[in-house]
Design an enzyme around this catalytic site. Structure first.
Site, PDB file in Angstrom:
ATOM      1  CG  HIS A   1     -26.944 -18.489 -18.272  1.00 51.99           C
ATOM      2  ND1 HIS A   1     -25.918 -17.707 -17.785  1.00 51.99           N
ATOM      3  CD2 HIS A   1     -26.554 -19.775 -18.096  1.00 51.99           C
ATOM      4  CE1 HIS A   1     -24.938 -18.474 -17.342  1.00 51.99           C
ATOM      5  NE2 HIS A   1     -25.302 -19.734 -17.515  1.00 51.99           N
TER       6      HIS A   1
ATOM      7  CE  LYS B   1     -25.531 -19.599 -14.340  1.00 52.40           C
ATOM      8  NZ  LYS B   1     -25.458 -20.729 -13.400  1.00 52.40           N
TER       9      LYS B   1
ATOM     10  CB  SER C   1     -24.288 -20.786 -20.413  1.00 52.24           C
ATOM     11  OG  SER C   1     -23.722 -22.042 -20.748  1.00 52.24           O
TER      12      SER C   1
END
Length: 397
Positions: free
Chosen positions: A212, A241, A184
């Site tokens: 991610h 996310k 990240s």
């Protein structure tokens, strides 16, 4: 009330500030998106994990509203007592099917998924071989486990093999390699084909944190392992996310692994069940991500990242290499990173300076993140602001 304690805390905060390491909170008064409202102004947002631009999508919001209307605000309980709803089972099935696994288990947060993964599955007879740059939640989860711990340098396959050899020499029963799928702070994508090959050679499992990556890397956005065309044994991830932007985590694995986690994983057993609104929003985000619209969003995300990376390189900034929509602008000094972020906000672009302990000392940066919701005009405006601030602060000429 003990005064010495509070005096010490105040002194520690003052020292953090003196080193330029204070992390300010900025209050947002709008939906998450490429343009947000903060401090009474509308500014471009280049520091959200909103990779597909779905956090403010009306369809995702409305799906969450419908779920809340049907199931209420929450269960007021942990799942094994009286807190499992039909929508929890639907979401577990949906995320498992999307990523190609037998089963899945939900957590209140992705941090809890990693924190609760290792201790139920591995004991003193086993070994965990962990990447040195893994997310803090993996590090904490490993610390809670009694398994032997080994660490390898990021992307260093020779070191990984050395640690696997050592674990086998030390008599480990089961070995699991734990790695972020995409790191990240750096945007590096793990070398999963080589990791998988070494795991097979040493009869080890592979666990990947794809927070991610899920939703936008690989075919249909299935993640870093799909991006590389390999299989892994356990995937952890988030709905906070690309898949809606709310909160909540998951673990995908075989059914027996998931069943044991439901019996023993402490964050699952002792935390309230995921809110129905989050489940509804996440289901809609998965629907969008795995379809043709998701393909279009992923293509836009790739184009945005390429445009930003090319223009920033041409302007003279030091960027970490990679293909991920996380694009760190390296500055080095923590105070400079904070000052740079503050100046960018004055110029109408919301970014954050990252410094120790989030990244190593001397590696402070502005971590930019592209979204499919950004337009090329947004990209160009952000690069212009970076260029202005960079020249003012002596970062570029």
């Amino acid at each position: 009330m003990p005064t010495a304690f509070h005096t010490r805390i105040a002194a520690e905060l003052a020292e953090i500030d003196a080193q330029g390491l204070t992390k300010p909170e900025r209050v947002i008064h709008s939906r998450q998106g490429p343009v947000i409202e903060t401090g009474g102004r509308r500014v471009l947002n280049f520091c959200a994990n909103n990779y597909l631009g779905l956090a403010g999508d009306s369809r995702v919001v409305q799906a969450g509203d419908r779920a809340a209307e049907a199931y209420g605000a929450g269960t007021a309980s942990v799942r094994f007592i009286c807190g499992t709803l039909g929508i929890h089972k639907t979401l577990e099935r949906a995320i498992a099917d999307y990523l190609g696994f037998e089963d899945a288990i939900l957590f209140a947060a992705a941090f809890d998924a990693n924190g609760g993964l290792f201790e139920p599955l591995f004991g003193p007879e086993d070994a965990i071989v962990s990447d040195s740059l893994n997310h803090a939640s993996i590090i904490d989860g490993v610390r809670l486990c009694k398994a032997k711990r080994y660490r390898f340098a990021t992307s260093d396959m020779a070191d990984l093999e050395a640690q696997l050899k050592q674990a086998r020499a030390d008599g480990a029963r089961d070995i699991i390699i734990a790695t972020d799928g995409a790191f990240s702070m750096d945007g590096y994508i793990a070398r999963l084909p080589e990791i998988r090959a070494l795991a097979d050679r040493y009869d080890a499992l592979v666990m990947v944190d794809d927070c991610h990556a899920t939703g936008f890397l690989g075919p249909q956005g299935k993640g870093s392992f799909a991006h590389h065309g390999v299989t892994v044994d356990i995937v952890t991830g988030t709905f906070g996310k690309a898949l809606g932007g709310a909160m909540g985590g998951f673990i995908c694995a075989t059914t027996p692994v998931v069943e044991l986690l439901k019996q023993r994983a402490r964050p699952y057993l002792f935390s309230n069940a995921l809110a129905p609104s989050v489940c509804g929003a996440s289901l809609e985000a998965i629907r969008i991500a795995q379809g043709e619209e998701g393909d279009a969003l992923r293509a836009q995300l790739v184009a945005n990242a390429a445009r930003f990376r090319g223009a920033m390189t041409e302007a003279g900034f030091n960027l970490l290499p990679g293909e991920h929509p996380i694009i760190p602008v390296m500055l080095g000094d923590a105070r400079l990173a904070q000052d740079f972020a503050a100046r960018m906000l004055e110029l109408g672009v919301y970014v954050i300076g990252f410094s120790f302990p989030v990244v190593p000392r001397g590696q402070a940066r502005i971590r930019t993140q592209m979204s499919a919701a950004h337009t090329f005009d947004h990209i160009d405006e952000a690069v212009a602001a970076f260029t202005t601030a960079g020249k003012e602060l002596g970062v570029i000429r």
